[in-house]
Design a protein around this motif. Structure first.
Motif, PDB file in Angstrom:
ATOM      1  N   LEU A 125      18.998 -57.607  31.038  1.00 33.46           N
ATOM      2  CA  LEU A 125      17.814 -57.305  31.847  1.00 33.46           C
ATOM      3  C   LEU A 125      16.803 -56.465  31.063  1.00 33.46           C
ATOM      4  O   LEU A 125      15.595 -56.714  31.151  1.00 33.46           O
ATOM      5  CB  LEU A 125      18.200 -56.593  33.138  1.00 33.46           C
ATOM      6  CG  LEU A 125      18.863 -57.457  34.200  1.00 33.46           C
ATOM      7  CD1 LEU A 125      19.308 -56.598  35.383  1.00 33.46           C
ATOM      8  CD2 LEU A 125      17.946 -58.568  34.664  1.00 33.46           C
ATOM      9  N   VAL A 126      17.290 -55.488  30.311  1.00 32.42           N
ATOM     10  CA  VAL A 126      16.395 -54.679  29.480  1.00 32.42           C
ATOM     11  C   VAL A 126      15.683 -55.585  28.473  1.00 32.42           C
ATOM     12  O   VAL A 126      14.465 -55.494  28.298  1.00 32.42           O
ATOM     13  CB  VAL A 126      17.166 -53.544  28.767  1.00 32.42           C
ATOM     14  CG1 VAL A 126      16.292 -52.848  27.728  1.00 32.42           C
ATOM     15  CG2 VAL A 126      17.691 -52.533  29.776  1.00 32.42           C
ATOM     16  N   ASP A 127      16.443 -56.461  27.826  1.00 35.50           N
ATOM     17  CA  ASP A 127      15.837 -57.397  26.868  1.00 35.50           C
ATOM     18  C   ASP A 127      14.783 -58.268  27.535  1.00 35.50           C
ATOM     19  O   ASP A 127      13.686 -58.447  27.001  1.00 35.50           O
ATOM     20  CB  ASP A 127      16.910 -58.291  26.236  1.00 35.50           C
ATOM     21  CG  ASP A 127      17.784 -57.569  25.242  1.00 35.50           C
ATOM     22  OD1 ASP A 127      17.386 -56.497  24.752  1.00 35.50           O
ATOM     23  OD2 ASP A 127      18.874 -58.086  24.947  1.00 35.50           O
ATOM     24  N   LEU A 128      15.101 -58.814  28.690  1.00 30.50           N
ATOM     25  CA  LEU A 128      14.160 -59.680  29.400  1.00 30.50           C
ATOM     26  C   LEU A 128      12.886 -58.921  29.765  1.00 30.50           C
ATOM     27  O   LEU A 128      11.778 -59.421  29.573  1.00 30.50           O
ATOM     28  CB  LEU A 128      14.805 -60.280  30.652  1.00 30.50           C
ATOM     29  CG  LEU A 128      13.909 -61.218  31.472  1.00 30.50           C
ATOM     30  CD1 LEU A 128      13.449 -62.406  30.635  1.00 30.50           C
ATOM     31  CD2 LEU A 128      14.640 -61.677  32.726  1.00 30.50           C
ATOM     32  N   LEU A 129      13.033 -57.706  30.277  1.00 31.46           N
ATOM     33  CA  LEU A 129      11.850 -56.906  30.627  1.00 31.46           C
ATOM     34  C   LEU A 129      10.994 -56.607  29.403  1.00 31.46           C
ATOM     35  O   LEU A 129       9.758 -56.635  29.472  1.00 31.46           O
ATOM     36  CB  LEU A 129      12.273 -55.612  31.328  1.00 31.46           C
ATOM     37  CG  LEU A 129      12.842 -55.786  32.731  1.00 31.46           C
ATOM     38  CD1 LEU A 129      13.381 -54.459  33.256  1.00 31.46           C
ATOM     39  CD2 LEU A 129      11.806 -56.364  33.675  1.00 31.46           C
ATOM     40  N   LEU A 130      11.635 -56.361  28.278  1.00 28.94           N
ATOM     41  CA  LEU A 130      10.880 -56.083  27.054  1.00 28.94           C
ATOM     42  C   LEU A 130      10.188 -57.339  26.513  1.00 28.94           C
ATOM     43  O   LEU A 130       9.082 -57.247  25.970  1.00 28.94           O
ATOM     44  CB  LEU A 130      11.783 -55.457  26.001  1.00 28.94           C
ATOM     45  CG  LEU A 130      12.207 -54.021  26.323  1.00 28.94           C
ATOM     46  CD1 LEU A 130      13.290 -53.544  25.369  1.00 28.94           C
ATOM     47  CD2 LEU A 130      11.011 -53.083  26.305  1.00 28.94           C
ATOM     48  N   VAL A 131      10.810 -58.487  26.665  1.00 27.88           N
ATOM     49  CA  VAL A 131      10.155 -59.740  26.261  1.00 27.88           C
ATOM     50  C   VAL A 131       8.962 -60.014  27.178  1.00 27.88           C
ATOM     51  O   VAL A 131       7.894 -60.430  26.712  1.00 27.88           O
ATOM     52  CB  VAL A 131      11.161 -60.913  26.246  1.00 27.88           C
ATOM     53  CG1 VAL A 131      10.452 -62.248  26.089  1.00 27.88           C
ATOM     54  CG2 VAL A 131      12.174 -60.722  25.122  1.00 27.88           C
ATOM     55  N   ILE A 132       9.109 -59.749  28.451  1.00 28.85           N
ATOM     56  CA  ILE A 132       7.978 -59.896  29.382  1.00 28.85           C
ATOM     57  C   ILE A 132       6.856 -58.933  28.979  1.00 28.85           C
ATOM     58  O   ILE A 132       5.680 -59.329  28.920  1.00 28.85           O
ATOM     59  CB  ILE A 132       8.421 -59.663  30.841  1.00 28.85           C
ATOM     60  CG1 ILE A 132       9.347 -60.791  31.298  1.00 28.85           C
ATOM     61  CG2 ILE A 132       7.208 -59.538  31.771  1.00 28.85           C
ATOM     62  CD1 ILE A 132      10.053 -60.523  32.624  1.00 28.85           C
ATOM     63  N   LEU A 133       7.211 -57.695  28.669  1.00 28.43           N
ATOM     64  CA  LEU A 133       6.214 -56.705  28.242  1.00 28.43           C
ATOM     65  C   LEU A 133       5.510 -57.168  26.966  1.00 28.43           C
ATOM     66  O   LEU A 133       4.284 -57.045  26.847  1.00 28.43           O
ATOM     67  CB  LEU A 133       6.869 -55.343  28.034  1.00 28.43           C
ATOM     68  CG  LEU A 133       5.951 -54.223  27.553  1.00 28.43           C
ATOM     69  CD1 LEU A 133       4.848 -53.954  28.580  1.00 28.43           C
ATOM     70  CD2 LEU A 133       6.769 -52.956  27.286  1.00 28.43           C
ATOM     71  N   PHE A 134       6.259 -57.709  26.021  1.00 28.62           N
ATOM     72  CA  PHE A 134       5.679 -58.256  24.787  1.00 28.62           C
ATOM     73  C   PHE A 134       4.623 -59.311  25.117  1.00 28.62           C
ATOM     74  O   PHE A 134       3.522 -59.304  24.556  1.00 28.62           O
ATOM     75  CB  PHE A 134       6.798 -58.835  23.917  1.00 28.62           C
ATOM     76  CG  PHE A 134       6.340 -59.792  22.857  1.00 28.62           C
ATOM     77  CD1 PHE A 134       5.663 -59.344  21.738  1.00 28.62           C
ATOM     78  CD2 PHE A 134       6.603 -61.150  22.973  1.00 28.62           C
ATOM     79  CE1 PHE A 134       5.239 -60.229  20.758  1.00 28.62           C
ATOM     80  CE2 PHE A 134       6.200 -62.033  21.999  1.00 28.62           C
ATOM     81  CZ  PHE A 134       5.510 -61.577  20.889  1.00 28.62           C
ATOM     82  N   CYS A 135       4.944 -60.203  26.031  1.00 33.75           N
ATOM     83  CA  CYS A 135       4.006 -61.268  26.407  1.00 33.75           C
ATOM     84  C   CYS A 135       2.788 -60.717  27.142  1.00 33.75           C
ATOM     85  O   CYS A 135       1.659 -61.163  26.903  1.00 33.75           O
ATOM     86  CB  CYS A 135       4.718 -62.327  27.247  1.00 33.75           C
ATOM     87  SG  CYS A 135       5.965 -63.242  26.315  1.00 33.75           S
ATOM     88  N   VAL A 136       3.005 -59.755  28.008  1.00 31.01           N
ATOM     89  CA  VAL A 136       1.893 -59.132  28.734  1.00 31.01           C
ATOM     90  C   VAL A 136       0.954 -58.434  27.759  1.00 31.01           C
ATOM     91  O   VAL A 136      -0.273 -58.591  27.832  1.00 31.01           O
ATOM     92  CB  VAL A 136       2.417 -58.143  29.806  1.00 31.01           C
ATOM     93  CG1 VAL A 136       1.295 -57.256  30.344  1.00 31.01           C
ATOM     94  CG2 VAL A 136       3.087 -58.896  30.939  1.00 31.01           C
ATOM     95  N   ILE A 137       1.502 -57.669  26.833  1.00 30.14           N
ATOM     96  CA  ILE A 137       0.677 -56.966  25.843  1.00 30.14           C
ATOM     97  C   ILE A 137      -0.111 -57.970  24.998  1.00 30.14           C
ATOM     98  O   ILE A 137      -1.294 -57.767  24.732  1.00 30.14           O
ATOM     99  CB  ILE A 137       1.553 -56.060  24.947  1.00 30.14           C
ATOM    100  CG1 ILE A 137       2.104 -54.889  25.765  1.00 30.14           C
ATOM    101  CG2 ILE A 137       0.770 -55.562  23.738  1.00 30.14           C
ATOM    102  CD1 ILE A 137       3.173 -54.083  25.046  1.00 30.14           C
TER     103      ILE A 137
END
Length: 122
Positions: free
Chosen positions: A8-20
């Motif tokens: 879940l942490v990895d997924l949230l960080l990948v989402i954050l990467f895409c948002v940024i």
């Protein structure tokens, strides 16, 4: 939950990467997020599959350490990056060398960084 938390942490960080990324290019975040996210999300899943395969071929029923930098973090990072780029290329999305370099750096910082921080705090 302990087994799911690293994923879940990895997924949230990948989402954050895409948002940024979308935000830095002044692209619509919510309406285009899925287009940017899906290749990296599948790459993330491939990385986690690689971790499971490696663990199953290793020491039998040894539990997977989702927080370990090696091999978990590196496999998840490489799966996310390489899988994401291949899927972006296949789907006609951009894979310029500069984008690959930025993605490799940011994903390493995110996917390896949190693991390094947790390991240091242990």
């Amino acid at each position: 939950m302990k087994k799911v938390a690293p994923w879940l942490v990895d997924l949230l960080l990948v989402i954050l990467f895409c948002v940024i990324g979308r935000r830095s290019h002044d692209e619509a975040i919510l309406t285009g997020l899925l287009k940017t996210l899906w290749p990296f999300a599948i790459g993330l899943a491939l990385g986690w599959i690689a971790v499971r395969v490696l663990a199953s071929r290793g020491a039998g029923d040894r539990p997977i350490d989702g927080i370990a930098l090696w091999p978990t973090g590196v496999l998840v990072w490489l799966g996310t990056l390489c899988g994401g780029m291949v899927l972006r290329a296949i789907s006609g999305q951009g894979t310029a060398a500069s984008f690959i370099a930025v993605a490799a750096t940011v994903l390493a910082l995110f996917l390896l960084g949190w693991r390094a921080a947790v390991t240091a705090l242990r």
